[in-house]
Design an enzyme around this catalytic site. Structure first.
Site, mmCIF file in Angstrom:
data_model
loop_
_atom_site.group_PDB
_atom_site.id
_atom_site.type_symbol
_atom_site.label_atom_id
_atom_site.label_comp_id
_atom_site.label_asym_id
_atom_site.label_seq_id
_atom_site.Cartn_x
_atom_site.Cartn_y
_atom_site.Cartn_z
ATOM 1 N N HIS A 124 49.156 -28.795 79.063
ATOM 2 C CA HIS A 124 49.899 -29.536 78.463
ATOM 3 C C HIS A 124 49.870 -28.923 77.013
ATOM 4 O O HIS A 124 49.224 -28.064 76.588
ATOM 5 C CB HIS A 124 48.695 -30.935 78.267
ATOM 6 C CG HIS A 124 47.395 -30.595 77.531
ATOM 7 N ND1 HIS A 124 47.116 -30.676 76.174
ATOM 8 C CD2 HIS A 124 46.155 -30.404 77.978
ATOM 9 C CE1 HIS A 124 45.824 -30.527 75.856
ATOM 10 N NE2 HIS A 124 45.410 -30.229 76.991
ATOM 11 N N ASP A 145 50.469 -30.722 74.067
ATOM 12 C CA ASP A 145 50.066 -31.307 72.796
ATOM 13 C C ASP A 145 48.498 -30.830 72.430
ATOM 14 O O ASP A 145 47.868 -30.397 73.137
ATOM 15 C CB ASP A 145 50.138 -32.915 73.092
ATOM 16 C CG ASP A 145 49.029 -33.325 73.951
ATOM 17 O OD1 ASP A 145 48.967 -32.801 75.025
ATOM 18 O OD2 ASP A 145 48.487 -34.379 73.705
ATOM 19 N N GLU A 200 48.606 -35.304 76.868
ATOM 20 C CA GLU A 200 47.521 -35.454 77.551
ATOM 21 C C GLU A 200 46.373 -35.845 76.571
ATOM 22 O O GLU A 200 45.563 -36.537 77.249
ATOM 23 C CB GLU A 200 47.198 -33.897 78.241
ATOM 24 C CG GLU A 200 46.043 -33.879 79.150
ATOM 25 C CD GLU A 200 44.550 -33.712 78.478
ATOM 26 O OE1 GLU A 200 43.744 -33.640 79.157
ATOM 27 O OE2 GLU A 200 44.424 -33.466 77.092
ATOM 28 N N GLU A 201 46.606 -35.412 75.292
ATOM 29 C CA GLU A 201 45.308 -35.747 74.581
ATOM 30 C C GLU A 201 45.162 -37.341 74.221
ATOM 31 O O GLU A 201 44.279 -37.696 73.759
ATOM 32 C CB GLU A 201 45.308 -35.181 73.259
ATOM 33 C CG GLU A 201 45.271 -33.328 73.364
ATOM 34 C CD GLU A 201 43.910 -33.022 73.913
ATOM 35 O OE1 GLU A 201 42.976 -33.976 74.081
ATOM 36 O OE2 GLU A 201 43.621 -32.001 74.029
ATOM 37 N N ASP A 227 43.306 -26.003 81.727
ATOM 38 C CA ASP A 227 42.821 -26.750 80.862
ATOM 39 C C ASP A 227 41.148 -26.625 80.770
ATOM 40 O O ASP A 227 40.717 -26.912 81.773
ATOM 41 C CB ASP A 227 43.592 -28.011 80.928
ATOM 42 C CG ASP A 227 43.229 -29.113 79.738
ATOM 43 O OD1 ASP A 227 42.863 -28.485 78.389
ATOM 44 O OD2 ASP A 227 43.602 -29.987 79.938
HETATM 45 ZN ZN LIG Z 1 43.338 -30.153 77.036
#
Ligand SMILES: [Zn+2]
Length: 405
Positions: free
Chosen positions: A77, A79, A173-174, A196
């Site tokens: 991801h 972000d 994602e966050e 991740d």
């Molecule tokens: Zn992450």
């Protein structure tokens, strides 16, 4: 392509997401990194690379072998967490970390050492990238992107035999929206790995079942001087509700596979009060039992104080991918095998959270998680080891290479 330089380049691009935004992606600056990635992918020879209107980057490396093999996806991801600023990140490399205290910022007196973070003990002798104490680092998850990009570069430059490789980089994602618009069908992978997370020797496929509970409490306000047998104080009912939840399910008392109920918000007056919880457990039955506790308490208080006193709504957020991944556990074993070939000691760690992979798994794309080598995410103590990043690039190449055998 050097993974350290690639990573250092990505972290200078601010991609902080915003949970309160209603646009997609939540912040348009995430396109700044997406556009750079598309350009880089094209210059590597990934000709179909593009970013869609939702800010998701997709690309394909076509198979260069005749034998049929799996189409493997790799996802990270773009972000960074809104928990701390991701703007003007000034990373610093500490060569051959000596195990002592690290001064992140002398002027602001921001330091970290192994008494605060024992994970530093595992990195003595390695080269660490740290922050200047005023921002997060963004290893979550720009390290994952850099590692995937360097794997692609290596595979193409060295003509490594490989099946079709699918790449995707997601925004948001966050803030829990990373896969809202992910097109599993168009992506076309047989299975994928998110890159991740932290420990590079961990291949993870167990995450929490997750739900949120909203509780609205209706009290009855009256001047306290006239309150006898009339006042119902909603704030006190909020406290009573909370006190009836099992004490053992508090996050500060749990670890590993133990689930929790976490009070994330409370606001109250005499007339009305509101509480928000998140509910988490790896085990489906225990998860259901936790949700039932909320319902039983709401029923009990409604019987005690009147039927419309407590309004409870529970909404499921995501589910544990473990049961689905276990139906094709060889995709985990392939990573374990590749790790062993590189002299690593594979393990599975239950994720005490969720991943984009959990949602993708339920959307039909099995998606365990591989660590990036970064630690202490979402804050100023975030750091990553250069040797770990290099190892993950090798691991990803190995996974691709083994796929043709
Ligand atoms: Zn992450």
């Amino acid at each position: 392509m050097n993974v350290t330089n690639t990573f250092l380049k990505y972290v200078t691009i601010d991609t902080e997401s915003d949970a309160h935004s209603t646009q997609t992606p939540s912040t348009s600056k995430q396109f700044d990194l997406a556009n750079v990635l598309v350009e880089e992918m094209k210059s590597l020879g990934i000709e179909d690379a593009y970013v869609d209107t939702y800010g998701i980057v997709y690309g394909t490396i076509a198979s260069n072998v005749d034998t049929p093999c799996d189409t493997i996806g790799f996802i990270a991801h773009m972000d960074t967490s809104p928990d701390m600023s991701g703007k003007n990140i000034k990373p610093r490399i500490i060569e051959q970390y000596d195990g002592n205290e690290i001064v992140l910022n002398e002027a602001l007196d921001i330091r970290m050492d192994a008494t605060m973070f024992d994970n530093l003990n595992d990195h003595v002798g390695q080269d660490l990238i740290v922050t200047d104490g005023t921002t997060l680092l963004g290893a979550d998850d720009k390290a994952g992107i850099a590692e995937i990009m360097c794997m692609c570069a290596y595979v193409m430059e060295h003509d490594i035999p490989h099946g079709t490789i699918k790449i995707a980089f997601t925004p948001d994602e966050e803030v829990g929206r990373g896969t809202d618009h992910f097109d599993v069908e168009a992506f076309g992978a047989d299975y994928a790995y998110t890159v991740d997370g932290s420990d590079i020797e961990s291949i993870d496929y167990e995450n929490f079942n997750a739900a949120s509970a909203l509780i609205d409490i209706q009290g009855s306000s009256i001047h306290p001087g006239d309150a006898k047998h009339k006042m119902v104080n909603a704030s006190e009912l909020a406290m009573e509700f909370h006190s009836l939840l099992p004490t053992k399910d508090h996050p500060a008392l749990t670890q590993g596979y133990e689930g929790f109920n976490h009070l994330t918000y409370v606001q109250g007056e005499c007339e009305a009060a509101k509480m928000e919880y998140i509910i988490r457990n790896h085990d489906t039955n225990l998860f259901a039992k936790q949700k039932e506790d909320f319902m039983l308490i709401a029923d009990f208080l409604n019987k005690k104080y009147g039927s419309n006193t407590i309004t409870l709504s529970i909404e499921d957020s995501y589910a544990n991918m473990a049961d689905l991944v276990r139906t094709k556990i060889e995709i985990v074993e392939k990573v374990e095998e590749a790790m062993k070939q590189l002299g690593m000691n594979p393990k599975n760690t239950p994720i005490r959270g969720g991943t984009d992979g959990a949602r993708l798994t339920y959307a039909g794309l099995l998606c365990p998680n591989i660590g990036t080598g970064g630690f202490n995410f979402h804050g100023k103590y975030e750091f990553i080891s250069i040797q770990s990043m290099e190892k993950i690039v090798k691991l990803l190449v190995k996974i691709v290479e083994n796929n043709t055998i």
